[in-house]
Scaffold this motif. Structure first.
Motif, PDB file in Angstrom:
ATOM      1  N   ARG A   1      12.476   1.481   6.825  1.00  0.00           N
ATOM      2  CA  ARG A   1      11.579   0.897   7.910  1.00  0.00           C
ATOM      3  C   ARG A   1      10.452   0.357   7.461  1.00  0.00           C
ATOM      4  O   ARG A   1       9.859  -0.645   8.095  1.00  0.00           O
ATOM      5  N   VAL A   2       9.779   0.711   6.385  1.00  0.00           N
ATOM      6  CA  VAL A   2       8.517   0.194   6.055  1.00  0.00           C
ATOM      7  C   VAL A   2       8.638  -0.411   4.422  1.00  0.00           C
ATOM      8  O   VAL A   2       8.234  -1.686   4.636  1.00  0.00           O
TER       9      VAL A   2
ATOM     10  N   SER B   1       3.781 -14.594   6.560  1.00  0.00           N
ATOM     11  CA  SER B   1       4.083 -13.660   7.613  1.00  0.00           C
ATOM     12  C   SER B   1       5.158 -12.900   7.128  1.00  0.00           C
ATOM     13  O   SER B   1       6.041 -13.452   6.354  1.00  0.00           O
ATOM     14  N   ALA B   2       5.147 -11.625   7.528  1.00  0.00           N
ATOM     15  CA  ALA B   2       6.106 -10.627   7.013  1.00  0.00           C
ATOM     16  C   ALA B   2       7.411 -10.931   8.058  1.00  0.00           C
ATOM     17  O   ALA B   2       7.635  -9.987   8.778  1.00  0.00           O
TER      18      ALA B   2
ATOM     19  N   GLY C   1      10.147  -8.610   8.946  1.00  0.00           N
ATOM     20  CA  GLY C   1      10.129  -7.500   9.667  1.00  0.00           C
ATOM     21  C   GLY C   1       9.967  -7.545  11.130  1.00  0.00           C
ATOM     22  O   GLY C   1      10.036  -6.552  11.785  1.00  0.00           O
TER      23      GLY C   1
ATOM     24  N   ASP D   1       0.926  -1.107  -0.114  1.00  0.00           N
ATOM     25  CA  ASP D   1      -0.105   0.055  -0.076  1.00  0.00           C
ATOM     26  C   ASP D   1       0.853   1.282  -0.046  1.00  0.00           C
ATOM     27  O   ASP D   1       1.640   1.439   0.825  1.00  0.00           O
TER      28      ASP D   1
ATOM     29  N   PRO E   1      11.333  -3.700   4.416  1.00  0.00           N
ATOM     30  CA  PRO E   1      10.775  -4.846   5.114  1.00  0.00           C
ATOM     31  C   PRO E   1       9.504  -5.618   4.466  1.00  0.00           C
ATOM     32  O   PRO E   1       9.508  -6.698   4.505  1.00  0.00           O
ATOM     33  N   LEU E   2       8.724  -4.960   3.973  1.00  0.00           N
ATOM     34  CA  LEU E   2       7.240  -5.183   3.203  1.00  0.00           C
ATOM     35  C   LEU E   2       7.661  -5.915   1.915  1.00  0.00           C
ATOM     36  O   LEU E   2       6.855  -6.771   1.403  1.00  0.00           O
TER      37      LEU E   2
END
Ligand SMILES: Nc1ncnc2c1ncn2[C@@H]1O[C@H](COP(=O)(O)OP(=O)(O)O)[C@@H](O)[C@H]1O
Ligand SMILES: [Mg+2]
Lengths: 570, 353
Positions: free
Chosen positions: A191-192, A281-282, A285, A171, A195-196
């Motif tokens: 950070r976002v 599962s991420a 992260g 997203d 990891p995603l």
């Protein structure tokens, strides 16, 4: 109304093809590794191989090269995937084209391109010498670096396409949100976003690594004896030494490595990532991974601040990212473009810059019965392969659409299984049974092999087409008085025809470029175009080959462009 | 206090030829709850995103605490934003989501722990700190998003239809909770919604928007009682709008004269004017009243708590009237005499019939 058994019947052609020409041959061939001459089980072949040492050494080299190629492919591919996933729709199709064209262009031809580029008479050496950086041409070819570069070049598009699937599901609002919470764009990325996107990175790393393990063209054409990879040994064992047990054990080693990796991957991230779905599962992260990414983020943010880089807007790539992506695309495309001037050369040998502009090599190719014969055969084989794939894949895809849960996963796994087994293993195993069935050196033998290899691609493409089709249209037609046959002819088929044609074009392209099967099954006489090119190249790379390569590229690109145009928007 | 918390001066937004927001000026006081209310496409999100620094302005300036922030990047604005789909980071736990803005600000671990703890307690989610966002219900996710937006003690909190994705019951519950939180925290909040009930319940002031511009800014009560435009009268609550002519401080409608207590809102003598009469302010004329309007009931809709009557009468178009439910049923076709108090006859000031 419909009986579940009828759906299973639709899988029958697929089961027949894969059972007879995939599962059975591979099983029968691999078991040779553990059979004594009299048929008893034995470990003596394995023991002898272990003792020989060189085989283990080659396996280590293979893994090392594959690891490097994996890391490089992911690094080079990531910025392109990022830009592709975040581009606005119009630019996206342009970017996608620049990834899809190399993806579908001939492996063999792209490996050839590096012979030209890195050769003693190639553009790189020419540039180095004329710039005064070197007194004489360097030996860039026939070494470790050339192999790794060549393989990476071929595999980057795979990395990109695998990562894009995951990135497109991230997203974009999350990056915007991170901004409002005080994260600089670089911080937000590390950070976002990173990891995603990790499930995509691991999935592509897995695919690249497993594919790289089975490579033989690049090490054979670009490497020295020291860069020998395991598949080359398999060829040697089969073609020169006729040592089936050793070939079987080597293939098993290859398969076992791949299998272990798959299992590990499934445990860690979930195999569904491979089909582009977000991971179960991420895991990337949590814990260590997140902390490392976070620290990197702060470091990068600090650097960007210090260097006064203007921050890119959240979500889109900045100038830096786009620059990296463009460099990566150039890395994919330029080698192919360099073949063109070589093919117009007037000389007998390679040199840079090529002397003169002449069509003599094209004339020669078009007047050579050997080349014309091989090209003709390749086209016939590709046509027949396409037909077989459609007959097998379309019913299977129709049936698959109605399956759910465990049945669906099992059917999917079975249909794409040939994709997960190195092509060389399939080719050797088929050769093993063809010898007994008298299929060596026949068009039928080539078609069957190519069909097994192309089937997963066609199945995935047809399934995707059916997914975009709204079944309520069938119901609407029925409610308006159309019989099932009329519905199929007047509603369903017109709507999915484009997608089906597109899927079959891909089968055609795969067959046209397939070398592994022909390497064994053509029996030396019934040569296909890639086989002839390979044979020529192992002797010497000539401007004639550049001309043929250019023609092959043109045909394949035209087909891929056509296929991309026919594919339904999804 | 010398300046408002948020000062928006002639801020505008264009996308090529299309105007997403005409030049708009607006002030929000410290601790105030201001709602941007309007139909979809009226420019609410555009204005909010420009305040947050997520959309560039095409003109004008934005001041926060008297400081110009028009060109400041979002990550340096110290403004909390609650997004409609919450935008929780799916790979981070509830705790880490809320801790995110504090980590960006390099707060010490102990400070961070206590601040996150407090924020989560505030939204009553302390016990779910270890969960991942996807393991929460929609309402809980919404509360995490709120906690995350306020944990770093921002100057201003922006919320874009934060309840839009929830079902009605949950929405009603969370509305009250947001109201309570605002009373406790005394934060300055700019809130976007297209739901008039939400706006009425939550806001100190409502900024009504329509077609890329501000229609009216007022307290909820004033917006309801004294809308200035046809649009405002129609968007907030139900309305009867009747066209007439000013005649001697009253409004002539056909051959009727209607008295109004809002004479200051009337245009000059002889000019046309539109008046608003809320359906629930119409009453049946008693024996002692002067019946001002005569009519015939043409339709009755029973809604339980209230009953809605359509009345055709001498006031040209039909009138809607709402009365409390229950009691004596009203027959379709019966003749009725109605009365209206002068203070409930409200001339619109920015409207030419
Ligand atoms: N990125 C954009 N490009 C073009 N037009 C836009 C863009 N964003 C919003 N608009 C237009 O601006 C107007 C206001 O949109 P918006 O602020 O989202 O309205 P609201 O939030 O009140 O529903 C709409 O007409 C919308 O179509
Ligand atoms: Mg909006």
């Amino acid at each position: 109304m419909t009986h579940p058994g009828r759906h299973l019947l639709l899988f029958a052609p697929a089961a027949l093809l894969l059972g007879l020409f995939f599962v059975a041959p591979i099983g029968g061939f691999l078991v040779q590794g553990f059979l004594h001459r009299d048929g008893a089980l034995t470990l003596e072949h394995a023991g002898r191989m272990w003792a020989a040492g060189t085989y283990v050494q080659v396996m280590v080299t293979t893994v090392k090269i594959s690891l490097w190629v994996t890391v490089l492919s992911v690094l080079v591919g990531y910025p392109v995937a990022y830009v592709l996933a975040n581009a606005d729709p119009r630019r996206k199709s342009t970017w996608a084209l620049f990834v899809l064209l190399p993806f579908w262009s001939s492996f063999l031809v792209r490996t050839f391109a590096w012979i030209v580029i890195l050769g003693r008479q190639g553009p790189v050496n020419a540039a180095l010498v004329s710039a005064g950086l070197s007194d004489q041409p360097l030996d860039l070819l026939y070494g470790w670096a050339a192999v790794v570069i060549g393989m990476t070049n071929v595999l980057v598009p795979f990395a990109i396409l695998t990562m894009v699937g995951v990135m497109e599901r991230i997203d974009r609002g999350l990056m915007v949100a991170a901004g409002t919470l005080g994260a600089r764009p670089v911080q937000a990325f590390f950070r976002v976003y990173l990891p995603l996107s990790m499930p995509g990175v691991t999935a592509s790393a897995l695919l690249i690594f497993i594919t790289a393990l089975g490579f033989f063209m690049a090490p054979a054409l670009l490497g020295s004896a020291r860069e020998t990879m395991i598949t080359q040994l398999v060829i040697q064992q089969v073609m020169e030494l006729v040592n089936w047990p050793f070939a079987a054990i080597l293939c098993l080693l290859l398969l076992a490595t791949a299998l272990v990796l798959f299992v590990l991957f499934d445990k860690a991230v979930g195999l569904s990532t491979l089909s582009g779905e977000a991971g179960r599962s991420a895991s990337a992260g949590s814990g260590m991974g997140r902390r490392i990414c976070g620290t990197l983020g702060e470091l990068a943010a600090w650097l960007a601040e210090t260097l006064r880089l203007s921050p890119p807007r959240p979500g889109e790539g900045g100038v830096g990212t786009k620059g990296l992506a463009i460099l990566a695309i150039l890395f994919l495309i330029v080698p192919l473009l360099l073949l063109l001037p070589v093919s117009f050369s007037r000389q007998e040998f390679l040199s840079w810059p090529p002397a003169g502009v002449d069509l003599r090599w094209y004339r020669e190719a078009f007047s050579s019965p050997v080349w014309l014969d091989a090209a003709g055969r390749s086209f016939i084989v590709a046509l027949l392969t396409t037909a077989v794939c459609l007959v097998v894949a379309v019913p299977a895809a129709l049936a698959f659409q109605r399956l759910q849960g465990g049945g669906a996963s099992a059917a999917f796994a079975a249909m794409i299984a040939p994709l997960l087994v190195p092509r060389m293993v399939i080719a050797v195993a088929l050769f093993y049974v063809y010898a007994r069935l008298g299929l060596v050196g026949t068009v039928a033998g080539l078609v069957i092999g190519h069909a097994v290899i192309a089937l997963p691609y066609v199945f995935i493409a047809v399934t995707a087409v059916l997914k975009t089709y709204d079944r309520r249209l069938d119901q609407a037609a029925a409610s308006l008085g159309a019989s099932p046959l009329v519905t199929a002819r007047r509603v369903t088929l017109p709507l999915i025809a484009g997608g089906i044609v597109s899927a079959s074009l891909f089968a055609f392209v795969i067959s046209l470029d397939e070398l592994n099967i022909a390497l064994f099954a053509s029996g030396g006489l019934q040569s296909t175009l890639p086989k002839l090119m390979w044979d020529e190249a192992t002797l010497r790379f000539s401007p004639l080959l550049a001309a043929v390569s250019t023609l092959v590229l043109l045909v394949m690109s035209a087909l891929v462009l056509l296929a991309a145009r026919l594919r339904p928007a999804s | 206090m010398t300046h408002p918390k948020l000062d928006i001066r002639s801020v505008a937004k264009r996308y090529g030829e299309a105007i997403a927001l005409s030049p708009t000026s607006l002030q929000v006081g410290a601790g105030e709850f201001l709602t941007l209310l309007g139909p979809s496409g009226s420019g609410k999100t555009t204005l909010l995103m420009m305040i947050a620094g997520l959309t560039e302005t095409s003109g004008g300036e934005i001041l926060l605490d008297g400081q110009e922030i028009t060109r400041k990047p979002a990550y340096r604005r110290e403004i909390g934003v609650v997004f409609q789909n919450y935008a929780l980071f799916p790979h981070l736990s509830v705790f880490e989501n809320v801790a995110f803005p504090l980590r960006m600000r390099k707060r010490s671990e102990s400070e961070l722990k206590s601040a996150v703890g407090r924020a989560l307690e505030l939204v009553r989610l302390g016990h779910l700190a270890g969960r991942l966002p996807r393991e929460l219900s929609g309402g809980q996710q919404q509360r995490v998003a709120f906690a995350r937006a306020i944990v770093f003690d921002p100057q201003l909190v922006l919320m874009d239809e934060p309840l839009g994705a929830l079902d009605k019951k949950l929405r009603d519950e969370l509305k009250l909770e947001i109201r309570k939180l605002h009373a406790e925290l005394k934060k300055t909040i700019v809130y976007v919604t297209h739901d008039q009930d939400e706006a009425m319940l939550l806001s100190d002031r409502v900024c009504l928007m329509n077609e890329a511009r501000v229609e009216q800014i007022d307290t909820p009560a004033a917006l309801y009682e004294r809308p200035r435009t046809r649009f405002a009268a129609g968007f907030v609550g139900e309305s009867n709008l009747i066209d007439g002519i000013v005649a001697g401080g009253r409004i002539r409608i056909g051959d009727q004269l209607l008295a109004t207590a809002h004479g200051d809102r009337l245009p000059a003598e002889g000019k046309p004017v539109t008046v608003l009469i809320r359906p629930e302010r119409l009453r049946f004329a008693g024996t002692s009243d002067v019946a001002q309007l005569q009519g015939k009931v043409v339709d009755v809709i029973d809604l339980g708590a209230v009953r809605r009557l359509s009345i055709a009468g001498d006031l040209a178009a039909g009138l809607t009237m709402t009365v409390l439910g229950g009691g004596r049923p009203v027959e379709v076709g019966s003749d009725v005499a109605l009365t209206i108090a002068p203070e409930d006859v409200v001339p619109l000031t920015q409207c030419v019939p």
